[in-house]
Motif scaffolding. Structure first.
Motif, mmCIF file in Angstrom:
data_model
loop_
_atom_site.group_PDB
_atom_site.id
_atom_site.type_symbol
_atom_site.label_atom_id
_atom_site.label_comp_id
_atom_site.label_asym_id
_atom_site.label_seq_id
_atom_site.Cartn_x
_atom_site.Cartn_y
_atom_site.Cartn_z
ATOM 1 N N ALA A 333 0.842 -1.197 0.000
ATOM 2 C CA ALA A 333 0.000 0.000 0.000
ATOM 3 C C ALA A 333 0.879 1.250 0.000
ATOM 4 O O ALA A 333 0.638 2.208 -0.751
ATOM 5 C CB ALA A 333 -0.925 -0.016 1.216
ATOM 6 N N GLU A 334 1.927 1.206 0.806
ATOM 7 C CA GLU A 334 2.855 2.342 0.890
ATOM 8 C C GLU A 334 3.525 2.588 -0.466
ATOM 9 O O GLU A 334 3.794 3.733 -0.839
ATOM 10 C CB GLU A 334 3.916 1.999 1.955
ATOM 11 N N ALA A 335 3.761 1.488 -1.204
ATOM 12 C CA ALA A 335 4.384 1.628 -2.522
ATOM 13 C C ALA A 335 3.369 2.021 -3.590
ATOM 14 O O ALA A 335 3.709 2.132 -4.768
ATOM 15 C CB ALA A 335 5.066 0.313 -2.903
ATOM 16 N N GLY A 336 2.115 2.220 -3.155
ATOM 17 C CA GLY A 336 1.113 2.722 -4.088
ATOM 18 C C GLY A 336 0.236 1.681 -4.740
ATOM 19 O O GLY A 336 -0.556 1.985 -5.625
ATOM 20 N N TYR A 337 0.356 0.434 -4.298
ATOM 21 C CA TYR A 337 -0.477 -0.608 -4.900
ATOM 22 C C TYR A 337 -1.840 -0.687 -4.226
ATOM 23 O O TYR A 337 -1.965 -0.432 -3.025
ATOM 24 C CB TYR A 337 0.191 -1.976 -4.766
ATOM 25 N N GLU A 338 -2.842 -1.068 -5.022
ATOM 26 C CA GLU A 338 -4.143 -1.441 -4.445
ATOM 27 C C GLU A 338 -4.015 -2.878 -4.009
ATOM 28 O O GLU A 338 -3.709 -3.751 -4.820
ATOM 29 C CB GLU A 338 -5.243 -1.376 -5.516
ATOM 30 N N VAL A 339 -4.273 -3.159 -2.728
ATOM 31 C CA VAL A 339 -4.044 -4.500 -2.230
ATOM 32 C C VAL A 339 -5.160 -4.951 -1.293
ATOM 33 O O VAL A 339 -5.691 -4.140 -0.520
ATOM 34 C CB VAL A 339 -2.644 -4.598 -1.554
ATOM 35 N N VAL A 340 -5.550 -6.219 -1.404
ATOM 36 C CA VAL A 340 -6.504 -6.814 -0.454
ATOM 37 C C VAL A 340 -5.881 -8.090 0.116
ATOM 38 O O VAL A 340 -4.832 -8.548 -0.335
ATOM 39 C CB VAL A 340 -7.872 -7.149 -1.095
ATOM 40 N N GLY A 341 -6.570 -8.666 1.089
ATOM 41 C CA GLY A 341 -6.081 -9.905 1.719
ATOM 42 C C GLY A 341 -5.031 -9.597 2.764
ATOM 43 O O GLY A 341 -4.814 -8.441 3.149
ATOM 44 N N TRP A 349 -3.258 -9.917 -2.416
ATOM 45 C CA TRP A 349 -3.698 -9.885 -3.815
ATOM 46 C C TRP A 349 -3.650 -8.429 -4.253
ATOM 47 O O TRP A 349 -4.270 -7.588 -3.634
ATOM 48 C CB TRP A 349 -5.120 -10.421 -3.856
ATOM 49 N N LEU A 350 -2.856 -8.170 -5.254
ATOM 50 C CA LEU A 350 -2.715 -6.760 -5.630
ATOM 51 C C LEU A 350 -3.129 -6.551 -7.072
ATOM 52 O O LEU A 350 -3.040 -7.442 -7.911
ATOM 53 C CB LEU A 350 -1.287 -6.298 -5.393
ATOM 54 N N LYS A 351 -3.599 -5.331 -7.321
ATOM 55 C CA LYS A 351 -3.992 -4.950 -8.679
ATOM 56 C C LYS A 351 -2.721 -4.497 -9.381
ATOM 57 O O LYS A 351 -1.933 -3.721 -8.818
ATOM 58 C CB LYS A 351 -5.001 -3.808 -8.586
ATOM 59 N N THR A 352 -2.510 -5.002 -10.575
ATOM 60 C CA THR A 352 -1.312 -4.571 -11.297
ATOM 61 C C THR A 352 -1.478 -3.104 -11.689
ATOM 62 O O THR A 352 -2.595 -2.663 -11.987
ATOM 63 C CB THR A 352 -1.112 -5.413 -12.572
ATOM 64 N N PRO A 353 -0.405 -2.330 -11.683
ATOM 65 C CA PRO A 353 -0.533 -0.891 -12.000
ATOM 66 C C PRO A 353 -0.713 -0.657 -13.500
ATOM 67 O O PRO A 353 -0.281 -1.486 -14.309
ATOM 68 C CB PRO A 353 0.799 -0.321 -11.504
ATOM 69 N N LEU A 405 10.258 -3.035 -2.990
ATOM 70 C CA LEU A 405 9.072 -2.470 -3.639
ATOM 71 C C LEU A 405 8.841 -1.011 -3.251
ATOM 72 O O LEU A 405 8.304 -0.229 -4.028
ATOM 73 C CB LEU A 405 7.830 -3.308 -3.287
ATOM 74 N N THR A 406 9.236 -0.666 -2.020
ATOM 75 C CA THR A 406 9.010 0.709 -1.566
ATOM 76 C C THR A 406 10.231 1.587 -1.814
ATOM 77 O O THR A 406 10.270 2.740 -1.401
ATOM 78 C CB THR A 406 8.694 0.736 -0.054
ATOM 79 N N GLY A 407 11.235 1.036 -2.473
ATOM 80 C CA GLY A 407 12.422 1.819 -2.822
ATOM 81 C C GLY A 407 13.368 2.047 -1.673
ATOM 82 O O GLY A 407 14.237 2.921 -1.725
ATOM 83 N N LYS A 408 13.217 1.256 -0.594
ATOM 84 C CA LYS A 408 14.098 1.431 0.561
ATOM 85 C C LYS A 408 15.383 0.628 0.424
ATOM 86 O O LYS A 408 16.237 0.647 1.300
ATOM 87 C CB LYS A 408 13.369 1.009 1.843
ATOM 88 N N SER A 409 15.489 -0.170 -0.618
ATOM 89 C CA SER A 409 16.761 -0.866 -0.840
ATOM 90 C C SER A 409 17.001 -0.957 -2.339
ATOM 91 O O SER A 409 16.078 -0.786 -3.137
ATOM 92 C CB SER A 409 16.741 -2.278 -0.228
#
Lengths: 409, 409
Positions: A333-341, A349-353, A405-409
């Motif tokens: 979510a922090e990385a901007g994805y729509e996610v459930v579960g 389960w995430l929605k592809t961007p 995914l969040t760009g922290k590494s």
């Protein structure tokens, strides 16, 4: 010349996980030394808990001596285990299930596959979409699916889409199916239904004379109060539902095999002549004829799960996976994805961007972040544009995955 | 309203062993303190051999540690075991079976029951008579049996009598069946077929395009040279036969569950359009879809059977049972009974004296000698007038049984 079951020739090759493996292989061969994190794993990784290990050793020692040796057991499982199931998995939640309504087996995959044996091939089937492929494939084998269309749907199966558009809550069927498969907490979406939402399905089945095949394999991951652990928490469910349970994801029994199926005595279908027939007796006959019981060792192992230590140890393991699920959910979510579960489930389960296809996103994740997951389209047409990550890796790898995914590494 | 599989309603209740138990109970209640010897047992009684016990403990320890934990295994079984099977059970007898033709499962009962999944319901079936009831009952469930006649025969099944009249050697079928079940060494008669006799069946199947389902569950009891251990010892059998094997009676795995099925790649049936289809791929698809592999523990246990100690220990156990079989066979003959089996088999099959019915003889044996066996009529119409005793009790009890029958006690 003897004839094969023609339905088998209709099944397309099952290529989801082999295609995943192929693409990973191609990538790592072109990019040797890449540090890939595998988040597609659908299998547990933590070892059996100490209570189970101790019980297994003790059972092996019993099998080593003539005076305590156990040969064939009851096909439907030992009473020492079904009594624990009735008490801990049901009575403790206010549900009265008799031990003769519990059928212990080598796993929920066998049971969800074999249950078709006792049902007419004329029944029409409905599944949520995306879905655990076993429900669809076994109905193809059983002659209930019709023909495969170019849209990836079988002509006789009703698909009930679960997507962001309906908040992953399937609409009731419109084609009056006879058999409905529901899996909650859901594989692959990780979503759940509340008590009120499940009641709608039980009521529908009662009204329409439909059979509800309820797969509760991920029940142990439920942490929210309003999410039923069993379909039988819903009033009237015993008249319409078979429930499948598994020790695989609950207690890490994927390698030692155990599950069980509940077929209440109230549950009845009709025969050709319209006579009412109880399914409990049919499943008992199926299991006593085509199955010889689950391993004594594994049944003793499962019994140990119901001790105070067993309960504590299992909860600890599931909490571990749920912490991974939380990290993934929050991180994505922090990385901007729509996610459930990922709340009452080991799956997120995430929605592809940007409307990317599931496979395109697979390649993107692999090439850019060196992360492997599972393309949602592999679980059915409505999985297209979605992607599954699982909580079964270590804390460390899950953290590293999120950091990438969040760009922290 | 959803419909059940109507074929299940055709099945009469399975009452053989429950009726045996009922009569024993009635007798012991009227005659308390009677010392009854149970010779009807169809299950092993000796414990797992030390090599297996050691391997099971080691496998449990592997499952207790994250670094050696095994979750889901291959549905068709682990290579460490199928390689041993290919080498010891086949290559050592000059038979070349690939590991991808071996499907390890939880037991031969499951496989002989489930094999119908990949076959057309239109196939006509033939069975020897008397017969292991699973073959018939699963074909009733699958819709291949027709209707049950008053003579105890299903209208669409061809019965091949095996009685004293034909020295328990079944005649070839006359109704051109598509699928033929053979079990050798035979349950329940304990008889075998020689290499030349089995060749007749393989040749028949090749000529008529029939599928031979060969149940070799009692293979390990064979001690005579001219009796094949595998159907694939017969030339051309790979084109027509599926072989079922079990670790149950071989190594006492009745409680821990393991067997395997061989589906050679050469074996082909036809589809609706007359196209040739290999059964190996169909069974692989069936097993990967409806089964999740046998227990890792049990597979490691079975691997230990192929070590020199394992082989020695298993032979010791089977020799023990075969000595019981010998005692029974010799003792019964001495007492004036006509008896077959018990040479390459744990079963002896005797003709009831004076044309007594199987159940009448059951009562006679129980009341006069306090011995419990199994009425032959429970295995099919041609079992009427016969009776089964098994070698699975102790030496001591078997000796006492024989002494009672021969009037020595």
């Amino acid at each position: 010349m003897f004839r094969i079951n023609d339905n088998f020739t209709k099944l397309p090759a099952s290529y989801l996980f082999s295609e995943v493996a192929r693409r990973v292989k191609v990538y790592t061969e072109s990019n040797p030394g890449t540090d890939i994190i595998r988040m597609g794993i659908g299998d547990v990784t933590r070892p059996l808990c100490p209570a189970v290990v101790e019980a297994l050793h003790a059972a092996v020692d019993e099998e080593a001596k003539g005076e305590s040796f156990h040969g064939y057991g009851p096909e439907q499982g030992y009473g020492f285990l079904s009594e624990k199931i009735a008490e801990f998995d049901y009575r403790s939640r206010g549900i009265d299930i008799g031990t003769d309504e519990i059928f212990i087996s080598d796993g929920a995959k066998s049971d969800t596959g074999n249950i078709g044996d006792i049902l007419s091939t004329a029944n029409r089937v409905a599944v949520t979409d995306p879905v655990y492929p076993v429900y669809v494939d076994t109905n193809v084998m059983g002659g209930r699916a019709g023909e495969l269309g170019e849209d990836g749907r079988w002509s006789k199966i009703e698909y009930l889409p679960c997507t962001a558009e309906n908040s992953f809550v399937p609409a009731l069927p419109v084609n009056n199916p006879d058999v409905i498969y529901l899996c909650y907490p859901n594989n692959p979406t990780g979503t759940t239904l509340t008590r009120a939402q499940l009641k709608v399905w039980v009521d529908y089945c009662r009204e329409h004379g439909a059979l509800l095949l309820f797969d509760a394999a991920y029940e142990a991951y439920i942490r929210e109060d309003d999410v039923p652990h069993s379909i039988y928490e819903i009033e009237g469910a015993k008249e319409v539902a078979i429930e499948f349970r598994s020790y695989s994801k609950t207690a890490g029994f994927t390698g030692i095999r155990l599950g069980y199926t509940v077929v209440p005595k109230e549950l009845k279908g009709v025969d050709e002549a319209g006579r009412s027939v109880a399914l409990n007796g049919l499943w008992r006959r199926r299991q006593t004829t085509k199955f010889n019981g689950a391993s004594y060792l594994t049944q003793r192992g499962a019994e140990a799960l119901y001790t105070p230590e067993g309960q504590r140890q299992v909860k600890e393991s599931i909490d571990y996976y749920l912490e991974n699920a939380r990290m993934l959910r929050v991180g994505l979510a922090e990385a901007g994805y729509e996610v459930v579960g990922g709340v009452n489930s080991p799956y997120v389960w995430l929605k592809t961007p940007d409307g990317m296809s599931s496979w395109k996103f697979f390649d993107h994740l692999l090439e850019r972040y060196h992360i492997v997951g599972t393309p949602g389209s592999g679980f059915g047409p409505s999985g297209e544009g979605y992607f599954r990550l699982t909580a079964f890796n270590t804390h460390e790898n899950t953290r590293r995955c999120v950091d990438r995914l969040t760009g922290k590494s």
